[in-house]
Design a protein around this motif. Structure first.
Motif, mmCIF file in Angstrom:
data_model
loop_
_atom_site.group_PDB
_atom_site.id
_atom_site.type_symbol
_atom_site.label_atom_id
_atom_site.label_comp_id
_atom_site.label_asym_id
_atom_site.label_seq_id
_atom_site.Cartn_x
_atom_site.Cartn_y
_atom_site.Cartn_z
ATOM 1 N N GLU A 1 0.830 -1.206 0.000
ATOM 2 C CA GLU A 1 0.000 0.000 0.000
ATOM 3 C C GLU A 1 0.864 1.255 0.000
ATOM 4 O OE1 GLU A 1 -4.026 1.334 2.303
ATOM 5 O OE2 GLU A 1 -2.369 0.636 3.517
ATOM 6 N N GLN B 1 0.686 3.460 -3.818
ATOM 7 C CA GLN B 1 -0.486 4.284 -3.568
ATOM 8 C C GLN B 1 -0.625 5.463 -4.538
ATOM 9 O OE1 GLN B 1 -2.462 3.329 -0.991
ATOM 10 N NE2 GLN B 1 -4.028 4.840 -1.412
ATOM 11 N N ASN C 1 -3.907 8.946 -6.711
ATOM 12 C CA ASN C 1 -3.882 7.511 -6.430
ATOM 13 C C ASN C 1 -3.751 6.733 -7.729
ATOM 14 O OD1 ASN C 1 -5.784 8.740 -4.155
ATOM 15 N ND2 ASN C 1 -4.743 6.958 -3.348
#
Length: 377
Positions: free
Chosen positions: A20, A24, A376
Motif C-alpha cells: 500500500e 499508492q 492515487n
C-alpha cells in the motif's frame, strides 16, 4: 497450527501495508508552459481565481518581480530596487499574493503592498532583533491574522530553508519559527529545537546545515514544520500555537542519520561542499496531502567526477538525487518517489505541484514549467 496461522496473518498484513505504501500514488503531467526570458525566473505563488503566477528574476542585481498568465506570458515586469516609494535595497525575503488581491513584498524591515499592476500602495515598517537578509531564495509569505482581525497581521520573519543558526553557538535555546506581530510589535517563536527527536544526536558543528523547513495551509491556518536534518514533521495550529500532531518521517535513503552523533565529521563532504542528505522543501497540497522533498547523499567519487565536468555542480540542484514522500496530517502515506527532471516550486490546485523543468542535455533560451498532479494509482 494456530501459531503458524497467526504468523501467516502477521506476514500478510505486513506485505499488504508495504504494498500500500509503495503503490499508492503516481505523478503525472497535466500542463506545461514556457517563459521567454534569458534570466532565470523563479515562480513563488499562484492565484487560482485569476490564474496568475507571481515570480522574480534570480540575478545578482535588482529585485525584478513578474506577473505571468497561465501560459507563461509576462503581464507585468517591474524592478523594485531603489530608494523611492515601494522600493528597497535590502532583501526580498518574501513575495506573494494575499487574499485582498494585492501583492506583498516583505523585506527585513518592511511590509510593502502593491496592486496587481505592481503599483505601490502602502508600506509598514517593523523592527526585529535579528533581521535576516535572504538572497536568491524568496518564497511566498507565511502569515495569519490574530483573532481573525484583518488589522492584526502576524508573519514569519524569514523564509523556509534559511541558514538561521549559522551564527548560533548552540541550538539549545533556538526555535524553528520566528513570527512578528505587526500590531503589538512583539516577536515570538514556535517549535523549539530541543523538542525535535533527532536533537539529542546533534553536535554544534552542524548549526550551519540545520535549517528550518516549513509551509502553511492558509485555509486552516496550520503550519507544517521540519528541518533540513530532521525525522519528524510537526503540525501546529497558528491561531492557538498548539501542536496538533507529530508525524514520523521514514526516509528511504537518508545517509545523514547513519552515523551518530551527527557532526561535520560524520557528514560526508567534498570541501567546501557537503555531500550529505537533507530535507529541502515541504508543501501542503489542497487535497490534504503533505509533500516532503529531500535530497539523497551523493558518493564522493560521483560528486568529484561531476564537479570536474561542471564546477558549479551540486547534488542539491540535481533532480536525480531528489526524492519525495507523501503524508497526510497524521502519518506517512508513501515511500520514496522520483520526480520529473526539474525543481519542485509551489503547490497548485487539484493536488498538483509546479515543477521548473530542466533539460540536462542542452541550455535552453527559455524557462519551462510543468504542472504535475499527485493522484492515487
Amino acid at each position: 497450527m494456530r501459531f503458524f496461522s497467526v504468523l501467516t496473518l502477521i506476514i500478510l498484513i505486513s506485505v499488504f501495508n508495504s504494498y500500500e505504501l509503495q503503490a499508492q500514488y503516481k505523478i503525472s503531467k497535466t500542463s506545461e508552459f514556457s517563459i521567454n526570458s534569458l534570466n532565470s525566473v523563479e515562480i513563488v505563488d499562484y492565484d487560482p481565481i485569476k490564474k496568475h503566477y507571481l515570480a522574480y528574476e534570480n540575478r545578482s542585481k535588482g529585485f525584478v518581480v513578474l506577473l505571468l498568465d497561465e501560459k507563461g506570458r509576462i503581464l507585468v515586469k517591474k524592478d523594485l530596487n531603489g530608494q523611492g516609494p515601494g522600493q528597497f535595497t535590502t532583501a526580498m525575503n518574501f513575495l506573494g499574493f494575499v487574499n485582498t488581491g494585492d501583492v506583498w513584498v516583505i523585506t527585513p524591515n518592511k511590509v510593502i503592498s502593491f496592486d496587481r499592476k505592481l503599483n505601490f500602495k502602502e508600506s509598514t515598517n517593523f523592527v526585529i532583533d535579528n533581521p535576516f537578509f535572504v538572497y536568491g531564495s524568496t518564497t511566498s509569505p507565511i502569515f495569519y491574522y490574530k483573532d481573525n482581525l484583518k488589522n492584526n497581521l502576524v508573519f514569519a520573519t524569514y523564509p523556509s530553508g534559511t541558514s538561521r543558526f549559522m551564527r548560533a553557538k548552540s541550538l539549545e535555546k533556538q526555535h524553528l519559527i520566528e513570527f512578528h506581530d505587526l500590531k503589538s510589535k512583539a516577536t515570538f517563536h514556535l517549535a523549539p529545537v530541543v523538542q525535535r527527536p533527532i536533537y539529542k544526536n546533534f553536535d554544534n558543528t552542524i548549526n550551519t546545515m540545520y535549517k528550518p523547513i516549513f509551509t502553511q495551509d492558509k485555509k486552516s491556518n496550520r503550519l507544517f514544520v521540519t528541518a533540513s536534518l530532521d525525522n519528524e514533521i510537526t503540525v501546529i495550529d497558528l491561531l492557538s500555537g498548539k501542536t496538533i500532531s507529530n508525524i514520523k518521517i521514514n526516509h528511504g535513503d537518508f545517509g545523514s542519520f547513519k552515523k551518530l552523533p551527527i557532526s561535520d565529521k560524520t557528514l560526508p563532504s567534498y570541501p567546501p561542499y557537503t555531500l550529505a542528505s537533507v530535507n529541502l522543501n515541504i508543501l501542503h497540497l489542497d487535497g490534504g496531502l503533505v509533500l516532503l522533498d529531500y535530497v539523497r547523499e551523493i558518493p564522493y567519487g560521483i560528486f568529484e567526477k561531476k564537479n570536474e565536468e561542471d564546477k558549479y555542480y551540486h547534488h542539491f540542484s540535481d533532480p536525480d538525487y531528489h526524492r519525495i514522500i507523501l503524508f497526510d496530517e497524521n502519518k506517512q502515506l508513501s515511500e520514496d518517489m522520483k520526480i520529473p527532471y526539474g525543481q519542485i516550486k509551489i503547490a497548485m490546485p487539484n493536488n498538483s505541484i509546479l515543477i521548473k523543468l530542466i533539460n540536462p542535455d542542452e541550455e535552453e533560451d527559455f524557462i519551462r514549467y510543468g504542472v504535475y498532479q499527485v493522484a492515487n494509482e
